[in-house]
Design an enzyme around this catalytic site. Structure first.
Site, PDB file in Angstrom:
ATOM      1  CG  HIS A  62      -1.892   1.098   1.286  1.00 14.12           C
ATOM      2  ND1 HIS A  62      -3.187   0.964   0.883  1.00 14.12           N
ATOM      3  CD2 HIS A  62      -1.754   2.391   1.664  1.00 14.12           C
ATOM      4  CE1 HIS A  62      -3.815   2.109   1.015  1.00 14.12           C
ATOM      5  NE2 HIS A  62      -2.959   3.000   1.497  1.00 14.12           N
ATOM      6  CG  HIS A  80     -10.532   3.506   1.735  1.00 10.79           C
ATOM      7  ND1 HIS A  80     -11.192   3.835   2.878  1.00 10.79           N
ATOM      8  CD2 HIS A  80      -9.229   3.437   2.075  1.00 10.79           C
ATOM      9  CE1 HIS A  80     -10.317   3.958   3.870  1.00 10.79           C
ATOM     10  NE2 HIS A  80      -9.134   3.737   3.407  1.00 10.79           N
TER      11      HIS A  80
END
Lengths: 251, 964
Positions: free
Chosen positions: B231, B305
């Site tokens: 990430h 997300h």
């Protein structure tokens, strides 16, 4: 000299700058002032000639739209606010500002009462609604004096005007309705929230305090109109602010 | 003592929330629920007198016009008896953000009450009906009323205390020795702590601490895991990849090559090749930055997300918006518009089809949309553009892409922290929410994920972020800070770690204001508690920043200092709990070597026999969830706040026609020429299943085409790339990703369009209880930002007048592969649309728009010309009569093909010749005329009507009953 207009910023209000632009174009000198600065004594409400409570989500609207702001207004500004209203200075509450005025009892405030007499609650559709609406002006306050219909957006989840029948009668009979949604044979979505008597905005009996759910500050220049390429060449919301500023200039 | 205040709707008043809930219960297939009542509950603890409780209840909690409130000591109430009536009490787990509770505490302070120690909020639902059972009630509770990731529920019980027992103050850091551990033991440690680090990475860490001759601390291990997570550091995009597949765009020969980072070779390389002088920052800051004009810059970022939204749709999307908004604040910009692209499973998925542990697509969609609405509306940012795609591939792994555009005075974003600068945190308090989010979102998921990683999910607090924004903008304008970043994935460990990369820093964790006691040092350091920004402030300016913050109700913490010694030193109550050289933290990650393979999928092109009725097909396509109007979603987003939305999501007098792009401007000017920004997206995962290279071309072309259609200058467009893909360690997943980035590169270079930012979200894979693996279709979202030189020269898609000419620009070919038509009728349409070079056509069109020759313009994409003309007719409430563009092409292809590079343009008769001339060599065909007879006629090559319908029929098909 340009009238000084105070735009109260509570944590979570968000159309402060939209209103500031409208007031500038209408000929006022706007100042955005946080509630905290009123509290700490650096700004006094009574030094200004016009008050605007802008739209947004004051304190998150967590306890009901405008509720906590209404309490803070009464608590921190109570006496000054009453003096400001009593001397006839223009007060405009838009959307969240309208909700705060109603929940603090500053609107409709008929019969000399300072209790909450009406409310703005969840839209009948059960949803937040953002769409353009046509508003027909009514009443005989300086706000709607010689005012053409306004075309502007609404953007709210709690805009349904509700009051008991007796209260509604007072509001209607005393000419306190300032704006109604213009509806055809089918009310929704022209009236986007299911308000009693399609009421979009009201004044106090004296006419100097106006509250409304729609956002005339978002139609002050032609480019904001959905059909700006083929539509009108001015913003139909601006004359309302000019009326308010003109009245502020008198005081 | 605990109390409860219950607020209910008055008799005779209507609670509009219950209608929606009843509808949802019916959709669950549970009959027999006659009535639903919702009570808001407020729980209080402390020493509170009866008088104070009454005052609090009357003045703070009930809207006396429509509600009534009662208060009682907690536990003195009773649940329903279970005879056809059930109560369900829902409360948040302790520690989950409860903003109404915060507001209530603020209100209690405002009215001057003392003695209330803690508050919490919840709901009591009362369900009644003759046939209703406890089992049904439990199902309603777990499917609709409570999400057990963040909430708990109890049926037919008296109210329970939602407060957690107070925790003891936390101890220090834990020491973890890595010396002598083998690869298996290292892997076990990584797994146990959910570090998501592989063998090589764990060995590099082991070697580092062995070299220092000491054990690691938990703080250090967790810091490295966050900083080295997929990430945060994009390992796959930086990896050395051995790729086996055909050359870019071709189908043969299959050969094996090495790609030295797809980020460098394919994405950044395109930006460098096109070398646009107006790009101010690309791939360096939290968001990409370009010039709007000489005085104003624009910042643009799109984030994903996905993982959090699968577990807790409201909170996931809510904090997704909050996160991308912070990225924009993190480049010193004021957010001026939001976008969102959502991918869900089909809403008609049956519960039998749903893998265990997965929320129903309807629940995910409803939560995600509510989460976006809540954050964007409350922050006062107009949500102006986006897309929604439904596909079974997204059922187990929904995708949520959140975008934000910001504006800042040109050159006002400082990026150089100085030695001695204080590390200042502005914004919300820190709790145990959002732990290990960066590593969680870098992992695959299964049915246990919600239990193991539930703490990664958070609820946002948009008002805190709004006030923090105002504080940052004020500090920016007074030039009080030298650098800024947002606190996102990895929390302070990432944000402070990144800012300290060149200088080193010392931080004092005990200074971090906590929501509640008991957090261990690593938890404080990693917490992804929302709404926090970190700035580097010269010591002399700290007091002024503090004044600004206090005036806006924002909390400020001076966390530490940038030291200049190149070491990140973390202290807690004067003990050193972590000490890592920044060089190792940022450069010690071993480079990954990955294998990728792509080959053209086997083709089974089929004919449509007998050919379907074209009119019925068009009406069917218009009702397709992927094409039909998204008005019921979009109207829940405020798209007007800030007063700068010039081209709105819907076009036409009735504002029901679709817009290709939104145009917003941050400049409040009532005279002269005002420039604006056009925002749009290109996304079509169905093409990717055929050829990811062509998907990339199509997405880039569509994103550009959409902003050109409203008036953007094709030579002033920048784009963002967002990739949501499966597990990159599987060669087929990575192969399609490589093939896709090749297409991104080639298309961006062909259009002279720089990438300025992007993001990848990988490992979107879900393993069901049955061991079945669910992955997503590799999904590329291209978001475009085009500069509109003059907002008075914009164009919308709705037909403006009868008697005008309708032109098609571009060439129509037999491109039905991956098309809406192929999907709708269930056949293999062959090739996906082939790349075209349309830049000169877009330039000519832009010139025509800027010269005022064009009255309406609409992009031709999903559903081809037929759907595009229908949409123009819907927006304008006018009819049209046209001929198909190419007599040699079969009529079905001509109507529904999705060839790239095409737009429909409405031109008045007096400008028709000038327009055709202005288009120069770009293929331009006059298709027909607009009419006032409310008919839509598309004639085949023999002159007879191939499609014949009415504006009313297409409007009803596309909008449903229109009550959106």
């Amino acid at each position: 000299m340009k009238p000084q207009a105070i735009i109260l910023h509570a944590s979570g209000t968000n159309r402060d700058q939209d209103v500031a632009w409208a007031l500038e174009l209408a000929g006022a000198k706007p100042a955005i002032v946080h509630m905290n600065a009123i509290n700490d004594g650096t700004h006094s409400l009574l030094d200004y000639q016009m008050l605007v409570l802008p739209g947004g989500f004051s304190y998150g609207d967590d306890l009901g739209a405008g509720k906590l702001w209404a309490i803070a207004l009464r608590n921190r500004l109570g006496a000054d606010l009453e003096a400001f209203v009593d001397r006839g200075s223009p007060v405009l509450g838009i959307c969240n500002g309208f909700q705060a005025l109603v929940k603090s009892g500053l609107l409709p405030a008929y019969g000399g009462s300072s209790d909450q007499q009406a409310t703005l609650t969840r839209n009948e559709s059960g949803k937040f609604e953002c769409r353009w609406v046509a508003l027909d002006p009514a009443g005989n306050s300086f706000w709607t004096n010689a005012l053409d219909p306004i075309y502007c957006p609404v953007a709210h989840g709690e805009g349904r005007f509700v009051a008991e029948a007796a209260t509604l009668d007072e509001i209607e009979s005393q000419g306190m309705v300032a704006f109604r949604y213009r509806v055809g044979s089918v009310a929704y979505p022209a009236d986007p929230n299911g308000s009693a008597n399609h009421i979009a905005g009201i004044t106090n009996p004296a006419g100097n305090v106006l509250g409304m759910m729609p956002h005339p500050e978002n139609h002050i220049v032609a480019a904001q109109h959905p059909q700006s390429r083929t539509g009108p060449t001015t913003g139909s919301g601006l004359p309302l602010f000019k009326n308010g500023v003109a009245h502020a200039a008198l005081s | 003592m605990n109390y409860c205040v219950e607020v209910v709707t008055k008799q005779g008043c209507r609670d509009t929330r219950t209608d929606d809930l009843k509808g949802q219960i019916e959709l669950l297939g549970i009959p027999g629920v006659d009535s639903v009542d919702i009570a808001d509950r407020y729980y209080l603890t402390g020493s509170i007198s009866a008088e104070d409780l009454g005052r609090l209840t009357d003045s703070l909690l009930a809207d006396n016009i429509v509600e009534t409130a009662t208060s009682f000591p907690l536990g003195e109430d009773t649940g329903a008896d279970g005879a056809h009536s059930y109560t369900v009490d829902v409360v948040l787990h302790p520690g989950v953000t409860d903003s109404p509770a915060e507001s209530l505490l603020a209100g209690i302070t405002e009215i001057g009450l003392a003695g209330v120690k803690q508050v919490a909020t919840g709901h009591r639902y009362t369900l009644s009906g003759q046939g209703l059972t406890r089992t049904d009630t439990a199902r309603i509770a777990s499917e609709l009323l409570a999400n057990e990731v963040i909430q708990s529920f109890h049926i037919n019980e008296p109210g329970r205390s939602p407060f957690a027992a107070p925790e003891a103050a936390a101890t220090g850091a834990e020491s973890i020795s890595l010396t002598g551990l083998g690869r298996t033991q290292l892997a076990a440690l990584s797994n146990e702590r959910r570090l998501s680090l592989d063998g090589d990475e764990m060995e590099a860490i082991q070697a580092y601490f062995d070299g220092k001759g000491r054990a690691a601390t938990d703080v250090e291990l967790e810091t490295l895991a966050q900083t080295w997570s997929e990430h945060c550091v994009h390992k796959t995009f930086r990896a050395l990849i051995t790729y086996t597949g055909p050359p870019p765009g071709a189908h043969e020969p299959i050969e094996t090559t090495t790609v030295d980072s797809i980020l460098d070779e394919h994405i950044r390389a395109a930006t460098e090749t096109v070398a646009k002088p107006w790009v101010k920052s690309a791939f360096v800051d939290d968001a990409g930055i370009v010039a709007l004009d000489d005085t104003t810059d624009l910042a643009f970022k799109v984030e994903t997300h996905n993982h959090p939204s699968a577990l807790e749709p409201f909170g996931g999307a809510n904090t997704g918006v909050g996160g991308v908004v912070r990225d924009v604040i993190g480049v010193s910009a004021r957010p001026i518009a939001n976008t969102d692209i959502l991918c869900f499973g089909p809403v008609d998925t049956t519960f039998e089809e749903l893998p265990e542990g997965v929320h129903h697509p309807k629940r995910i969609a409803s939560g995600v949309i509510a989460g976006i609405e809540d954050y964007g509306n409350k922050m006062g940012i107009p949500t102006v553009n986006g897309a929604v795609i439904y596909d079974p591939g997204y059922t187990a792994n929904p995708l949520v892409f959140c975008g934000c555009l910001g504006a800042l005075p040109a050159g006002s974003h400082p990026t150089e922290p100085q030695t001695g600068d204080r590390i200042v945190v502005l914004g919300g308090r820190t709790g145990r929410d959002g732990l290990r989010g960066a590593t969680f979102s870098s992992m695959e998921s299964d049915h246990t994920t919600s239990e193991l990683s539930g703490s990664a999910v958070q609820i946002g607090h948009p008002i805190h972020e709004k006030q923090t924004l105002e504080a940052i903008i004020a500090a920016r304008d007074e030039r009080l800070y030298n650098a800024i970043t947002d606190c996102g994935a990895g929390g302070l460990s990432s944000s402070v770690g990144e800012m300290a990369e060149d200088l080193g820093a010392i931080v004092h964790l005990e200074r971090v204001p906590l929501k509640y006691p008991g957090l261990a040092p690593w938890e404080i350091w990693l917490s992804e508690a929302q709404e926090r920004m970190v700035i580097a402030v010269p010591e002399d300016n700290v007091a002024r920043v503090g004044e600004i913050a206090a005036a806006l109700d924002v909390e400020m913490t001076v966390l530490g200092t940038f030291t200049g010694d190149g070491v990140l030193r973390i202290e807690h109550n004067e003990a050193t709990v972590g000490e890592i050289e920044c060089d190792f933290l940022h450069n010690g990650l071993p480079r990954q070597r990955l294998t990728a393979k792509w080959e053209p999928p086997p083709r089974q092109e089929t004919d449509l026999e007998p050919p379907p009725d074209a009119t019925e097909t068009l009406l069917g396509l218009l009702t397709d969830p992927n094409i039909r109007s998204k008005e019921e979603i979009v109207r829940r987003y405020d798209h007007e706040v800030q007063g700068g939305t010039v081209v709105k999501p819907f076009a036409g007098a009735a504002q029901i026609g679709p817009s290709d792009a939104a145009v917003v401007t941050p400049i409040r000017r009532h005279e002269g020429t005002t420039p604006g920004a056009a925002l749009a997206v290109g996304v079509n995962p169905a093409y990717g299943a055929i050829d990811p290279y062509r998907m990339a071309w199509a997405a880039v072309d569509e994103a550009i085409r959409n902003v050109v259609a409203v008036g953007a200058d094709p030579d002033r467009i920048s784009i963002l790339d967002n990739f949501s893909w499966g597990n990159p360690r599987l060669p087929d997943r990575l192969g399609s990703l490589v093939r896709c980035t090749q297409g991104c590169h080639d298309a961006a270079v062909a259009y002279g369009t720089p990438f300025i930012s992007g993001k990848d979200s990988l490992n979107n894979e879900y393993t069901g209880v049955d061991g079945r693996k669910h992955t997503i279709p590799g999904t590329l979202v291209i978001s475009s930002l085009g500069i509109v030189p003059d907002i008075s020269r914009t164009v919308t898609s709705d037909l403006k007048n009868a008697g005008n000419h309708l032109f098609l620009i571009g060439t129509t070919g037999p491109h039905l592969g991956g098309s809406a038509l192929a999907e709708h009728l269930g056949f293999d349409g062959g090739d996906a649309p082939e790349p075209v070079q349309a830049l000169h056509g877009y330039r000519a069109l832009h010139h025509a728009i800027a010269s005022g020759l064009v009255v309406a313009c609409h992009d031709v994409s999903e559903g081809g010309i037929a759907v595009a003309v229908a949409e123009m007719a819907i927006g304008g409430a006018r009819g049209l009569a046209i001929d198909l563009p190419d007599p040699d092409l079969d009529a079905l292809s001509a109507c529904f093909s999705e060839s790239l590079g095409r737009l429909l343009v409405e031109v008045s008769p007096q400008h028709a010749a000038e327009f055709a001339a202005a288009m120069g060599k770009y293929p331009t065909t006059r298709l027909g005329v607009t009419t006032d007879d409310q008919h839509i006629r598309i004639n085949g090559s023999n002159g007879s009507a191939f499609i014949d319908t009415t504006v009313a029929a297409v409007t009803t098909a596309w909008r449903g009953d229109g009550t959106a």
